[in-house]
Write a protein that holds these residues in place. Sequence first.
Motif, PDB file in Angstrom:
ATOM      1  N   ARG A 233     -24.683 -21.913 -21.059  1.00  0.00           N
ATOM      2  CA  ARG A 233     -23.587 -21.257 -21.739  1.00  0.00           C
ATOM      3  C   ARG A 233     -22.481 -21.207 -20.792  1.00  0.00           C
ATOM      4  N   PHE A 234     -22.581 -20.691 -19.621  1.00  0.00           N
ATOM      5  CA  PHE A 234     -21.398 -20.613 -18.587  1.00  0.00           C
ATOM      6  C   PHE A 234     -21.484 -21.393 -17.618  1.00  0.00           C
ATOM      7  N   TRP A 235     -20.368 -21.537 -16.697  1.00  0.00           N
ATOM      8  CA  TRP A 235     -19.955 -22.552 -15.632  1.00  0.00           C
ATOM      9  C   TRP A 235     -21.257 -22.821 -14.976  1.00  0.00           C
TER      10      TRP A 235
ATOM     11  N   MET B 205     -22.130 -23.988 -11.994  1.00  0.00           N
ATOM     12  CA  MET B 205     -22.487 -23.920 -10.686  1.00  0.00           C
ATOM     13  C   MET B 205     -22.626 -22.178 -10.404  1.00  0.00           C
ATOM     14  N   ASP B 206     -21.989 -21.544 -10.755  1.00  0.00           N
ATOM     15  CA  ASP B 206     -21.884 -20.099 -10.591  1.00  0.00           C
ATOM     16  C   ASP B 206     -22.118 -19.205 -11.681  1.00  0.00           C
TER      17      ASP B 206
END
Lengths: 311, 307
Positions: B86-88, B90-91
């Motif tokens: 859902r989110f970036w 890598m982090d």
Amino acid sequence: MIETVASAALAVNENLIIRKRRIRHGDSPMRLSFVTGTHGDELEGQFLAYLLGSFLDAHIEQLDGTVDIYPALNPMGIDSITRGIPMFDLDMNRIFPGTKKGTMMEVVCSSIIDDLLGSDVCIDVHSSNIFLQEIPQIRISVPTAEMLVPYAKMMNVDLIWVHESATVLESTLAHTLNMHGTKTLVVEMGVGMRITKEYCYQLFEGILNLMKQLEMWHGEVSLVREPIVSINRQVGFVNSDAAGIFVPCVPFGSTVKKSDHIGDVLDPLSSKVVETVQAVCDGLLFTLREYPVVYGGSLLARILMPEEESA
Amino acid sequence: MKKTTLFSLKSPYREQLDIIGYHFGYGKKALAIVGALRGNEVQQMYVCSRMVQTLKQLEASGNISEDHEILVVPCANYYSMNIGKRFWAMDNTDINRMFPGYELGETTQRIADGLFKKLQNYEYGIQLASFYQPGSFLPHVRMMDTGFTDTELMKQFGFQFAIVRKPRPYDTTTLNYNWQIWETKAFSVYTNATDTIDEDSAEEAVHAILRFMLSEGMIDLRVRPGYMTELLRESQVKQIHSEYGGVLVSCVKVGEHVEAGTVLGRILHPFDGELLGEIRTQVSGTVYFVYHSPLINEKTVCYKIIK
């Protein structure tokens, strides 16, 4: 005594339970709260919670007051190595103060705040994330600096970072408690998913010293270090411009000069150095990237400038 | 149609990330439409792709008004979409919590900065938004009440309902909020899906956006008529929470009218099937949100009713 602070039924045969341990001795009404585990990938506070609790057990006669230890505000996150709240994709430290009539986590956060309010001092321990290592430090927003810096100086940290307040941080545990008059110190130290024993012992000495100053602790304490306070100093941010593998070449916590070579970003495929990373200013390297893979923009280091250079 | 790269980011191990924009018409910056900022916003990307198709036809037939430029950005985060995050990746940071962005900042701050620079100075902005909980919404439009808001504009979409939302501290870093601060009149359009494609509600969203464009003189087109929109404050929406954890069996669908006392759903014990409790509405109104995961925790918002 172990108490339940908040509880909510999960879907299948299990409850989400937030617990604390209350350690009490003597007649003093003073109360210190130690909270950690808001982010499930930050574990430094777990060892510190153990250190504090086991030491007080062994020397309970020296305690005059109440110490509440909340080791895991986000137990599902710690259990699943998830920074946020599993299933919700939410950062728990952006939900406070919560609400009694809200969703499960809003209700849980509201109960946590109710339980913590009334503490004389609260220590909220974080450990950066998996990407960055941090020297033991306390972070304080400008509006609360006058109230909190004297307490932070008792904590045996290396740095007190007084930073500008941001609207988005108004939904943190520390902001909520500070706005309600419970003095709350946010500790950052070490790195995510690891325990740095040296830092935990350092902060443990600081907590005992704080308790001594609050007249809750009658035992001996060690001399604490004088922290650098960032007031009137600036912080230099070193971000990667290239993508690749970051390999530092200076020791973490060292003092660097502007333009010093502090590391390289490498491309494992082409075998080239794609970026030579230099210090953006003189100062103390108090943050250094731990996780090697970087994109353009990845934070590599933070440097605290000396007073004269910042002015 | 002109296809441009709005922002690029190199990756150590993948092809370069290119945020693509589709431009229609020319002249003053009239409208920017943004789809997926998160990796699971497939429906939001799909609605944008439908807009690209429609605007292409309108441009070819000369039905985009003179001196009106329209930008469509279907997806800013296909890196996460391609690996099911859902989110970036890598982090795990959220691009929609990084606006207005910072060009010297961290990766998602740089993405937000690069994108936002290209989204500024449009008179209107539409974000195809999603909700963090699994569930279906009655398609509607929202605006954040930032003090710069002309909420009456929402009626031009012709959705059944339009909602004015009071911003909370964490909203101050969203695209929608920052658009408004930078003087773009910004709307969030919600359809009833996120990680799946719902053709009917995508169609409804496309027609609503076209109605808005027509009313603002951006296009010349016969558009399917909409509703006489009812403008609501958040306080006029009743949230109903589950009182138990278990298996949720819903008895109502989004868009249904219900009377006070109606059973909306039942929560069953996950092992023995015993009824743990019924979820009833205390108010009469239209069901505008239904939680749709089969498993439900206690104190979860499972229905929202417009009173």
